[in-house]
Design a protein around this motif. Structure first.
Motif, PDB file in Angstrom:
ATOM      1  N   UNK A  15       4.534  16.581   1.149  1.00 11.46           N
ATOM      2  CA  UNK A  15       4.830  15.245   1.669  1.00 11.46           C
ATOM      3  C   UNK A  15       6.153  14.722   1.102  1.00 11.46           C
ATOM      4  N   UNK A  16       6.454  15.063  -0.133  1.00 13.21           N
ATOM      5  CA  UNK A  16       7.684  14.587  -0.769  1.00 13.21           C
ATOM      6  C   UNK A  16       8.926  15.362  -0.349  1.00 13.21           C
ATOM      7  N   UNK A  17       8.789  16.643  -0.054  1.00 15.10           N
ATOM      8  CA  UNK A  17       9.972  17.465   0.214  1.00 15.10           C
ATOM      9  C   UNK A  17      10.249  17.748   1.688  1.00 15.10           C
ATOM     10  N   UNK A  18       9.274  17.681   2.552  1.00 15.85           N
ATOM     11  CA  UNK A  18       9.529  17.958   3.967  1.00 15.85           C
ATOM     12  C   UNK A  18      10.488  16.931   4.594  1.00 15.85           C
ATOM     13  N   UNK A  19      10.440  15.642   4.247  1.00 17.03           N
ATOM     14  CA  UNK A  19      11.395  14.711   4.858  1.00 17.03           C
ATOM     15  C   UNK A  19      12.858  15.050   4.597  1.00 17.03           C
ATOM     16  N   UNK A  20      13.147  15.786   3.533  1.00 19.85           N
ATOM     17  CA  UNK A  20      14.539  16.115   3.223  1.00 19.85           C
ATOM     18  C   UNK A  20      15.138  17.051   4.272  1.00 19.85           C
ATOM     19  N   UNK A  21      14.294  17.725   5.042  1.00 16.78           N
ATOM     20  CA  UNK A  21      14.779  18.582   6.125  1.00 16.78           C
ATOM     21  C   UNK A  21      15.477  17.729   7.193  1.00 16.78           C
ATOM     22  N   UNK A  22      15.072  16.485   7.354  1.00 13.36           N
ATOM     23  CA  UNK A  22      15.655  15.602   8.367  1.00 13.36           C
ATOM     24  C   UNK A  22      17.023  15.063   7.960  1.00 13.36           C
ATOM     25  N   UNK A  23      17.368  15.124   6.677  1.00  9.15           N
ATOM     26  CA  UNK A  23      18.611  14.534   6.186  1.00  9.15           C
ATOM     27  C   UNK A  23      19.838  15.061   6.937  1.00  9.15           C
ATOM     28  N   UNK A  24      20.003  16.350   7.016  1.00  9.95           N
ATOM     29  CA  UNK A  24      21.169  16.948   7.659  1.00  9.95           C
ATOM     30  C   UNK A  24      21.297  16.586   9.133  1.00  9.95           C
ATOM     31  N   UNK A  25      20.260  16.796   9.942  1.00  8.57           N
ATOM     32  CA  UNK A  25      20.369  16.424  11.363  1.00  8.57           C
ATOM     33  C   UNK A  25      20.603  14.925  11.576  1.00  8.57           C
ATOM     34  N   UNK A  26      19.949  14.077  10.791  1.00 12.85           N
ATOM     35  CA  UNK A  26      20.174  12.638  10.934  1.00 12.85           C
ATOM     36  C   UNK A  26      21.615  12.274  10.573  1.00 12.85           C
ATOM     37  N   UNK A  27      22.129  12.869   9.511  1.00 15.53           N
ATOM     38  CA  UNK A  27      23.517  12.635   9.117  1.00 15.53           C
ATOM     39  C   UNK A  27      24.470  13.123  10.205  1.00 15.53           C
ATOM     40  N   UNK A  28      24.165  14.236  10.835  1.00 18.00           N
ATOM     41  CA  UNK A  28      25.008  14.754  11.917  1.00 18.00           C
ATOM     42  C   UNK A  28      25.051  13.782  13.089  1.00 18.00           C
ATOM     43  N   UNK A  29      23.922  13.199  13.420  1.00 25.91           N
ATOM     44  CA  UNK A  29      23.868  12.226  14.522  1.00 25.91           C
ATOM     45  C   UNK A  29      24.720  11.004  14.194  1.00 25.91           C
ATOM     46  N   UNK A  30      24.574  10.468  12.984  1.00 26.03           N
ATOM     47  CA  UNK A  30      25.338   9.279  12.589  1.00 26.03           C
ATOM     48  C   UNK A  30      26.823   9.604  12.487  1.00 26.03           C
ATOM     49  N   UNK A  31      27.157  10.784  11.997  1.00 28.97           N
ATOM     50  CA  UNK A  31      28.558  11.197  11.889  1.00 28.97           C
ATOM     51  C   UNK A  31      29.196  11.314  13.271  1.00 28.97           C
ATOM     52  N   UNK A  32      28.486  11.910  14.213  1.00 27.14           N
ATOM     53  CA  UNK A  32      28.997  12.027  15.582  1.00 27.14           C
ATOM     54  C   UNK A  32      29.223  10.647  16.191  1.00 27.14           C
ATOM     55  N   UNK A  33      28.276   9.761  15.978  1.00 33.62           N
ATOM     56  CA  UNK A  33      28.436   8.396  16.494  1.00 33.62           C
ATOM     57  C   UNK A  33      29.630   7.705  15.846  1.00 33.62           C
ATOM     58  N   UNK A  34      29.787   7.855  14.545  1.00 35.81           N
ATOM     59  CA  UNK A  34      30.914   7.250  13.828  1.00 35.81           C
ATOM     60  C   UNK A  34      32.233   7.744  14.413  1.00 35.81           C
ATOM     61  N   UNK A  35      32.345   9.046  14.609  1.00 37.58           N
ATOM     62  CA  UNK A  35      33.582   9.624  15.141  1.00 37.58           C
ATOM     63  C   UNK A  35      33.873   9.078  16.537  1.00 37.58           C
ATOM     64  N   UNK A  36      32.893   9.095  17.392  1.00 37.31           N
ATOM     65  CA  UNK A  36      33.092   8.616  18.765  1.00 37.31           C
ATOM     66  C   UNK A  36      33.452   7.130  18.797  1.00 37.31           C
ATOM     67  N   UNK A  37      32.786   6.347  17.975  1.00 39.74           N
ATOM     68  CA  UNK A  37      33.040   4.899  17.946  1.00 39.74           C
ATOM     69  C   UNK A  37      34.428   4.603  17.410  1.00 39.74           C
ATOM     70  N   UNK A  38      34.823   5.262  16.349  1.00 42.18           N
ATOM     71  CA  UNK A  38      36.131   4.992  15.725  1.00 42.18           C
ATOM     72  C   UNK A  38      37.277   5.642  16.486  1.00 42.18           C
ATOM     73  N   UNK A  39      37.065   6.822  17.078  1.00 35.85           N
ATOM     74  CA  UNK A  39      38.153   7.517  17.765  1.00 35.85           C
ATOM     75  C   UNK A  39      38.522   6.829  19.073  1.00 35.85           C
ATOM     76  N   UNK A  40      37.630   6.063  19.639  1.00 34.39           N
ATOM     77  CA  UNK A  40      37.921   5.329  20.869  1.00 34.39           C
ATOM     78  C   UNK A  40      39.027   4.325  20.675  1.00 34.39           C
ATOM     79  N   UNK A  41      39.157   3.766  19.482  1.00 36.29           N
ATOM     80  CA  UNK A  41      40.092   2.670  19.229  1.00 36.29           C
ATOM     81  C   UNK A  41      41.468   3.176  19.085  1.00 36.29           C
TER      82      UNK A  41
END
Length: 177
Positions: A151-177
């Motif tokens: 229960x304590x360690x399985x959520x850490x598997x989500x860290x990388x994919x969630x970070x990738x989603x937020x990073x992609x959004x950050x790039x798209x949002x900032x690169x538009x300007x």
């Protein structure tokens, strides 16, 4: 002419483009996904019974510096997870006032996106490999302890994919300007 005795409120900094609620929640989820494993390590250092045999506690804690290294690892992990919030907050776009020589300057999009993307890749590989090896090791642990560790360690598997989603959004949002 009348002057106001009240100091003017500092201008509230906002992001270059509005950040949708899903992106803010995803960035927060990164932080929360890393908390259980950090708490588990703190519990090990404090000697909380987690279903591990005494030999397992001794193997995880190197006498002396081990009692410092394990909590520092948890603090470092949480600090890295906290940086994800910068991808959805103004302090991830403009250098804060307390940073000498850079204060108030815009942070370049790639200066944030490249480390975040590499971090997403590293967190994905780390999360999957760490959980796989931990859950398939020959640890002397009770079924209850195995459940707690899972229960304590399985959520850490989500860290990388969630970070990738937020990073992609950050790039798209900032690169538009």
């Amino acid at each position: 002419m009348t002057s106001s005795a009240l100091p003017s409120a500092p201008a509230r900094t906002v992001t270059t483009a509005p950040v949708p609620l899903w992106a803010r929640r995803t960035a927060s989820a990164v932080l929360w996904a890393s908390v259980p494993s950090a708490l588990w390590r703190f519990a090990v250092v404090l000697g909380v019974p987690l279903g591990l045999a005494d030999s397992e506690y001794e193997a995880m804690l190197i006498p002396g510096w081990g009692y410092l290294a394990v909590p520092l690892l948890s603090v470092f992990q949480e600090a890295l997870a906290f940086l994800t919030l910068g991808l959805v907050r103004p302090w991830g776009e403009v250098w804060p006032r307390w940073v000498p020589h850079l204060r108030g300057r815009r942070i370049r999009v790639l200066a944030t996106t490249i480390p975040a993307a590499l971090g997403a890749l590293a967190c994905t590989v780390y999360g999957v490999l760490f959980v796989w090896t931990t859950l398939h090791s020959d640890m002397a642990i009770t079924p209850w302890g195995e459940w707690v560790m899972t229960v304590c360690y399985v959520p850490i598997v989500a860290w990388g994919p969630l970070l990738a989603v937020v990073t992609t959004h950050y790039y798209r949002r900032r690169a538009r300007r």
